[in-house]
Design an enzyme around this catalytic site. Structure first.
Site, PDB file in Angstrom:
ATOM      1  N   HIS A  40      45.524  59.724  23.264  1.00 47.42           N
ATOM      2  CA  HIS A  40      46.503  60.717  22.839  1.00 47.42           C
ATOM      3  C   HIS A  40      47.388  61.192  23.992  1.00 47.42           C
ATOM      4  CE1 HIS A  40      47.778  64.807  21.305  1.00 47.42           C
ATOM      5  NE2 HIS A  40      48.009  64.071  20.236  1.00 47.42           N
ATOM      6  N   LYS A  82      50.243  61.467  26.967  1.00 53.16           N
ATOM      7  CA  LYS A  82      51.664  61.132  27.058  1.00 53.16           C
ATOM      8  C   LYS A  82      52.032  61.144  28.541  1.00 53.16           C
ATOM      9  CE  LYS A  82      51.020  63.969  23.212  1.00 53.16           C
ATOM     10  NZ  LYS A  82      50.783  63.040  22.174  1.00 53.16           N
ATOM     11  N   LYS A 119      52.814  72.448  24.308  1.00 55.77           N
ATOM     12  CA  LYS A 119      51.519  73.054  24.609  1.00 55.77           C
ATOM     13  C   LYS A 119      51.668  73.758  25.949  1.00 55.77           C
ATOM     14  CE  LYS A 119      50.532  69.277  21.988  1.00 55.77           C
ATOM     15  NZ  LYS A 119      51.475  68.195  21.705  1.00 55.77           N
ATOM     16  N   ASP A 174      49.834  85.173  34.179  1.00 57.68           N
ATOM     17  CA  ASP A 174      50.408  86.074  35.186  1.00 57.68           C
ATOM     18  C   ASP A 174      51.581  85.477  35.963  1.00 57.68           C
ATOM     19  OD1 ASP A 174      48.579  88.021  34.528  1.00 57.68           O
ATOM     20  OD2 ASP A 174      47.160  87.478  36.105  1.00 57.68           O
ATOM     21  N   ASP A 191      57.597  53.081  39.038  1.00 51.58           N
ATOM     22  CA  ASP A 191      57.376  52.518  40.376  1.00 51.58           C
ATOM     23  C   ASP A 191      56.263  53.295  41.079  1.00 51.58           C
ATOM     24  OD1 ASP A 191      59.397  50.700  39.863  1.00 51.58           O
ATOM     25  OD2 ASP A 191      60.946  51.957  40.727  1.00 51.58           O
ATOM     26  N   HIS A 245      56.330  71.278  19.314  1.00 43.34           N
ATOM     27  CA  HIS A 245      55.224  70.402  19.701  1.00 43.34           C
ATOM     28  C   HIS A 245      54.727  70.710  21.116  1.00 43.34           C
ATOM     29  CE1 HIS A 245      53.442  66.207  20.356  1.00 43.34           C
ATOM     30  NE2 HIS A 245      52.885  66.629  19.222  1.00 43.34           N
TER      31      HIS A 245
END
Length: 476
Positions: free
Chosen positions: A394, A396, A222, A227, A401, A220
């Protein structure tokens, strides 16, 4: 041909054999399934209906990706040397976290906090893809690319063409994708890339046939690395809906993270482990970290089913346990397990401002329905739930704090806790933490708080559907 009189005996023997096979699988479940609830569920189904449960168990029953564990801990001298060299080179940038949550996250991820980084918060698709394409076009030596979903649509075609252009210019391009998430990706799309010299592989390419049955384990992550200088991780896949072009969802709210500096070498190592698993190859990359004047501290936290424990579940639980003033979490899916749920309740009870931001719209019906069942277990304890109204949410993101911010690929559900390979970027940098806080303030402003009655006052059949959906949380 068997005698007609013997058919009942053969049927009976077949039924007995199936139940014996089911019992053998029960033994395997007892020894390997991580949760007692999951073990009991498999025991009941494997004994009662082995003809149905055994095939499902082969596909969805295991909670650890053993093959990947063996590959990562093998005597692959080249991969082990790379890991050792990277840790040695990062030592001059390493920073010891001064809080319990940072120390726990570093321990679980196995990669250090480093100074000398430059972090850029990327909000939504236009900003994210503009930055990614800029990095792709500027790459001179190599590109590392890993996405869960890649689609052959407008942005997917532009993405493919950008990678092909760099490959034709002599840049080494390594393209890894998840075969389940990208199951609609056409052969012609991949052939175009391969003909241009791009190294393409799906995550399960190197598995034995019995491992390929384990479609429950998904990559999952991404990742884009250019370089060894710039790295990208976060919530966005490659598809038009991530730019708000899908009429079902309208606007798409997501968050990505761009990094420069020593932390990029940590992202590379995560990619190389996945690439090595899929291809048995270790590309020649640049492993010398470049310090940036922004001098921001960051850590890369990879988690997944090859870990000895449920690492992402422990990261989220520790975030809740360490929060004193606030814990803000944005996730498209809210299906916490018992440990995370208890930690959220405890944080709210002791006075922390615990807010969970989830979407109003559904992209996966079962997880959307499951979230309703947690209203009664969170809101009365002081946890504030919000439904995002301005398109589909979508992202995450976690904020603890005023100390730590996290941009991740991982959700608050069993799949991210135990089944998916994920990657997160964590930082205590006050400037970046402030940017995340401001971003989430805006998101809460585009949301509405949830009440318990929003679930309890719904029709009986809706509430029943939600309860049934929650029972299927382990495989959603």
């Amino acid at each position: 041909m068997p005698d007609l009189h013997s058919i009942p005996y053969l049927v009976g023997a077949g039924i007995v054999l199936l139940h014996v096979i089911g019992i053998l699988h029960v033994i395997h479940a007892i020894m390997t399934v991580r949760t007692s609830q999951g073990t009991i569920a498999w025991m009941v189904s494997l004994i009662a209906a082995p003809w149905i449960a055994v095939p499902i168990y082969w596909v969805a029953g295991r909670s650890r990706f053993s093959g990947y564990v063996r590959a990562r801990r093998s005597d692959d001298a080249e991969l082990l040397k790379l890991s050792d060299d990277m840790h040695r080179r990062l030592r001059e940038y390493e920073i010891k976290p001064d809080d319990a949550f940072g120390r726990a996250a570093q321990f679980l991820g196995g990669l250090p906090f480093t100074r000398g980084n430059e972090l850029t918060l990327l909000i939504d698709g236009e900003e994210t893809f503009e930055s990614i394409f800029k990095a792709i076009h500027a790459a001179e030596k190599y590109l590392l690319v890993n996405f869960f979903i890649v689609k052959n649509d407008r942005i997917g075609t532009r993405f493919k063409d950008a990678l092909i252009a760099r490959a034709k210019a002599g840049v080494q391009v390594y393209f890894l994708f998840d075969e389940i998430g990208s199951h609609r990706l056409s052969r012609s799309y991949l052939n175009e890339m391969k003909e241009a010299g791009i190294h393409c592989s799906h995550f399960g390419a190197n598995r034995h046939w019995w491992s390929r049955l384990q479609i429950n384990f998904r990559n999952h992550r991404k990742i884009v690395v250019a370089d060894g200088k710039e790295g990208f991780i976060g919530g966005l896949n490659v598809g038009d809906e991530y730019l708000g072009r899908d009429q079902r969802f309208g606007a798409w709210r997501d968050t990505h993270l761009k990094l420069k500096g020593p932390s990029v070498q940590a992202i590379q190592l995560v990619f190389i482990e996945d690439w090595n698993w899929a291809t048995d190859e270790v590309p020649d990359l640049e492993w010398t970290g470049q310090e940036h004047t922004a001098d921001q501290v960051a850590a890369i936290i990879p988690t997944g089913p090859a870990d000895p424990a449920d690492s992402w579940q422990l990261v989220v639980a520790e975030a809740a346990n360490s929060a004193q003033e606030r814990l803000w979490i944005a996730s498209p899916y809210f299906v916490p397990d018992g440990g995370v749920l208890t930690a959220l309740q405890a944080a709210a009870i002791r006075g922390a401002d615990v807010r969970i931001l989830i979407p109003e719209k559904a992209d996966h019906l079962l997880v959307w329905l499951s979230a309703f069942t947690y209203y009664e277990q969170t809101i009365p304890f002081g946890v504030k739930l919000y439904r995002f109204k301005k398109g589909f949410l979508h992202q995450k993101v976690i904020l603890v704090d005023n100390k730590l911010a996290c941009v991740s690929t991982a959700n608050l559900d069993n799949r991210s806790f135990r089944l998916n390979f994920e990657i997160s970027g964590l930082t205590p940098d006050p400037v970046f933490v402030g940017e995340v806080a401001e971003m989430l303030e805006n998101d809460f402003g585009n949301s509405e708080p949830v009440k318990v009655s929003d679930f309890t006052a719904r029709a009986f059949w809706f509430r029943l559907a939600c309860r049934v959906a929650r029972l299927m949380a382990p495989v959603q």
